[in-house]
Design an enzyme around this catalytic site. Structure first.
Site, PDB file in Angstrom:
ATOM      1  N   LYS A 208       0.429  -1.321   0.471  1.00 32.77           N
ATOM      2  CA  LYS A 208      -0.196  -0.350   0.085  1.00 32.77           C
ATOM      3  C   LYS A 208       0.908   1.158   0.173  1.00 32.77           C
ATOM      4  O   LYS A 208       1.553   1.243   0.632  1.00 32.77           O
ATOM      5  CB  LYS A 208      -0.993   0.035   1.703  1.00 32.77           C
ATOM      6  CG  LYS A 208      -2.052  -0.698   1.324  1.00 32.77           C
ATOM      7  CD  LYS A 208      -2.942  -0.695   2.291  1.00 32.77           C
ATOM      8  CE  LYS A 208      -3.878  -1.871   2.545  1.00 32.77           C
ATOM      9  NZ  LYS A 208      -4.739  -1.619   3.717  1.00 32.77           N
ATOM     10  N   GLY A 364       9.657  -6.840   8.224  1.00 33.99           N
ATOM     11  CA  GLY A 364       9.489  -8.076   8.044  1.00 33.99           C
ATOM     12  C   GLY A 364       9.498  -8.987   6.227  1.00 33.99           C
ATOM     13  O   GLY A 364      10.230  -9.713   6.184  1.00 33.99           O
TER      14      GLY A 364
HETATM   15  P1  AMP Z   1       3.968  -4.616   3.377  1.00 35.05           P
HETATM   16  O1  AMP Z   1       3.929  -5.014   4.390  1.00 35.05           O
HETATM   17  O2  AMP Z   1       3.233  -3.725   2.440  1.00 35.05           O
HETATM   18  O3  AMP Z   1       5.271  -4.390   2.938  1.00 35.05           O
HETATM   19  O4  AMP Z   1       3.651  -5.085   1.651  1.00 35.05           O
HETATM   20  C1  AMP Z   1       3.778  -6.792   2.007  1.00 35.05           C
HETATM   21  C2  AMP Z   1       2.985  -7.909   0.831  1.00 35.05           C
HETATM   22  O5  AMP Z   1       2.179  -6.987   0.049  1.00 35.05           O
HETATM   23  C3  AMP Z   1       3.281  -8.931   0.576  1.00 35.05           C
HETATM   24  O6  AMP Z   1       2.559  -9.717   0.773  1.00 35.05           O
HETATM   25  C4  AMP Z   1       2.872  -8.908  -0.434  1.00 35.05           C
HETATM   26  O7  AMP Z   1       2.319  -9.806  -0.989  1.00 35.05           O
HETATM   27  C5  AMP Z   1       2.520  -7.688  -1.580  1.00 35.05           C
HETATM   28  N1  AMP Z   1       2.393  -7.738  -3.173  1.00 35.05           N
HETATM   29  C6  AMP Z   1       3.617  -6.861  -3.513  1.00 35.05           C
HETATM   30  N2  AMP Z   1       2.769  -6.637  -4.554  1.00 35.05           N
HETATM   31  C7  AMP Z   1       2.057  -6.691  -4.689  1.00 35.05           C
HETATM   32  C8  AMP Z   1       1.087  -6.556  -5.776  1.00 35.05           C
HETATM   33  N3  AMP Z   1       1.608  -5.970  -6.834  1.00 35.05           N
HETATM   34  N4  AMP Z   1       0.129  -7.169  -5.928  1.00 35.05           N
HETATM   35  C9  AMP Z   1      -1.260  -7.732  -4.445  1.00 35.05           C
HETATM   36  N5  AMP Z   1       0.011  -7.986  -3.693  1.00 35.05           N
HETATM   37  C10 AMP Z   1       1.123  -6.915  -3.708  1.00 35.05           C
END
Ligand code: AMP
Length: 406
Positions: A208, A364
């Site tokens: 996000k 993480g």
């Molecule tokens: P964060 O905790 O904000 O670093 O987000 C990590 C999560 O973002 C992981 O579980 C990824 O699977 C997810 N993520 C990364 N790229 C995408 C994408 N293009 N679409 C959906 N989820 C994503």
């Protein structure tokens, strides 16, 4: 103060660590990294002839109560960590005791009887609602157990809880300090904020924009390039007028994204978004996939990883960098078919580090991605506290750091 500046001989030391380890359904520890990370501080106190009253939380017992509304003591007891701690310490500790409460008369009696080089592990701090509330009376009862307070729980350093922050007010400057883990983390963060070598590149990914916008904004003051991948990239691509199909979108952040891109231009910070994406027809490792331009994704398709061209563009910038911070994966790296971009970025960061760059990986998911790529030893620093490191890099002061330094 840091732990090595304090007098610890024959002192009772209240030590807050982060033993929030993952457990399986038989309560066996799946990964003891967090316990290992606290060992230098624990051993140092024992070597100095001090004794330790050890505090930690484990899981979120207050959020995962039993059907009758009570705390699930069996699941969340800190006793699950005692055997592993005892094994890891070997002869360094004379004895490791456990007491099934965090405050109260039994805790006081056992703490009083503690001898130099012994450890008393108290029960999970979060069995008391007073912990997360930062309650002063609860913190005072903890403080009364010891002469010195040391905090080495970087993973919870951004929380103003009783055992991480409030408790520090009952100790003066000569009797409180940081452990070696927090020291290392603070010094690593400083390398990025005090005169970093250039070019300085931030790699930001994950789900996000809303979670990372403060970091992105802060980075505009410090860095030369920002490489953006992961789900958050699509809100930015949308802000540039791109077609993103069913990719992750935070509609209410499109304006924020536009403002951010304008500010970056003003400050001469290069923003790299993925030119191409691996897209899928559903959120599933076995979905149909193809690689297309990231700003031309058809309806119903979603971008789940950066494409080959994007990985090559990002790699070029990363490998030419002298300082690198990485937070957040480039795609849904938990699914094998969408992990390629993240693994390639891990490679690039490792290569840059080999060529003399300082690289810090925080958060993480990025830490597990780097480990998954087998590059854990090839980056300069892997932070143990995603949230806390993020706050530091956003320029915020951490409540537990402030509690010790003021
Ligand atoms: P964060 O905790 O904000 O670093 O987000 C990590 C999560 O973002 C992981 O579980 C990824 O699977 C997810 N993520 C990364 N790229 C995408 C994408 N293009 N679409 C959906 N989820 C994503």
């Amino acid at each position: 103060m840091y732990i090595d500046q304090l007098e610890l001989k024959d002192k009772k030391v209240l030590l807050r660590v982060d033993f929030n380890v993952p457990l399986n359904s038989d309560y066996k520890i799946l990964d003891d990294t967090r316990i290992e990370k606290a060992l230098p501080t624990i051993k140092y106190i024992l070597e100095q002839g001090g004794s330790i009253i050890l505090l930690s939380h484990l899981g979120r017992p207050e959020k995962k109560k039993k059907a009758d509304g009570s705390i699930d003591r069996q699941k969340f007891t800190l006793e699950h960590t005692v055997q592993r701690l005892t094994e890891l310490l070997g002869d360094s500790a004379k004895a490791v005791h456990f007491v099934g409460d965090t405050i109260g008369s039994e805790v006081q009696a056992k703490a009083k009887a503690l001898e130099p080089k012994e450890i008393l592990v108290l029960e999970n701090t979060r069995f008391y609602a007073e912990e997360t509330a930062g309650d002063k009376d609860f913190a005072k009862q903890l403080a009364d157990l010891a002469a010195v307070y040391i905090n080495d729980a970087f993973g919870t350093a951004h929380r103003a809880h009783a055992s991480t922050a409030t408790v520090a007010q009952f100790f003066d400057q000569q009797h409180k300090g940081f452990g070696f883990l927090i020291k290392e983390e603070l010094e690593a963060a400083k390398k990025l904020t005090n005169n970093p070598a250039r070019p300085f590149t931030a790699i930001v990914g994950g789900a996000k924009v809303s979670d990372k916008i403060l970091l992105l904004e802060k980075m505009l003051d410090n860095v030369d390039h920002i490489v953006i991948g992961g789900g958050m990239a699509y809100t930015l691509i949308k802000a540039q007028g791109g077609k993103i199909g069913a990719s992750l979108l935070e509609e209410d952040r499109v304006q924020t994204a536009k403002d951010f891109l304008a500010k970056a231009k003003e400050r001469n910070v290069q923003i790299l978004l993925p030119t191409d994406s691996v897209i899928a027809d559903k959120f599933d490792n076995l979905a149909n996939t193809k690689t297309v331009a990231s700003n031309d994704i058809s309806a119903g398709w979603l971008g789940l990883d950066i494409g080959k061209q994007a990985a090559a563009d990002f790699t070029k910038v990363i490998e030419a960098s002298k300082t690198i911070i990485w937070n957040g994966p480039m795609g849904v790296f938990e699914m094998k078919n969408f992990s390629n971009g993240t693994l390639q970025i891990a490679d690039a960061v490792a290569k840059a580090t080999k060529n003399g760059a300082y690289s810090l990986v925080g958060g993480g998911d990025s830490v597990s991605a780097v480990n998954q790529a087998g590059k854990g030893d090839e980056v300069s620093f892997m932070s143990t506290g995603g949230g806390a490191m993020l706050k530091l890099l956003e320029g915020s002061t951490l409540p537990s750091v402030e509690a010790i330094t003021k």
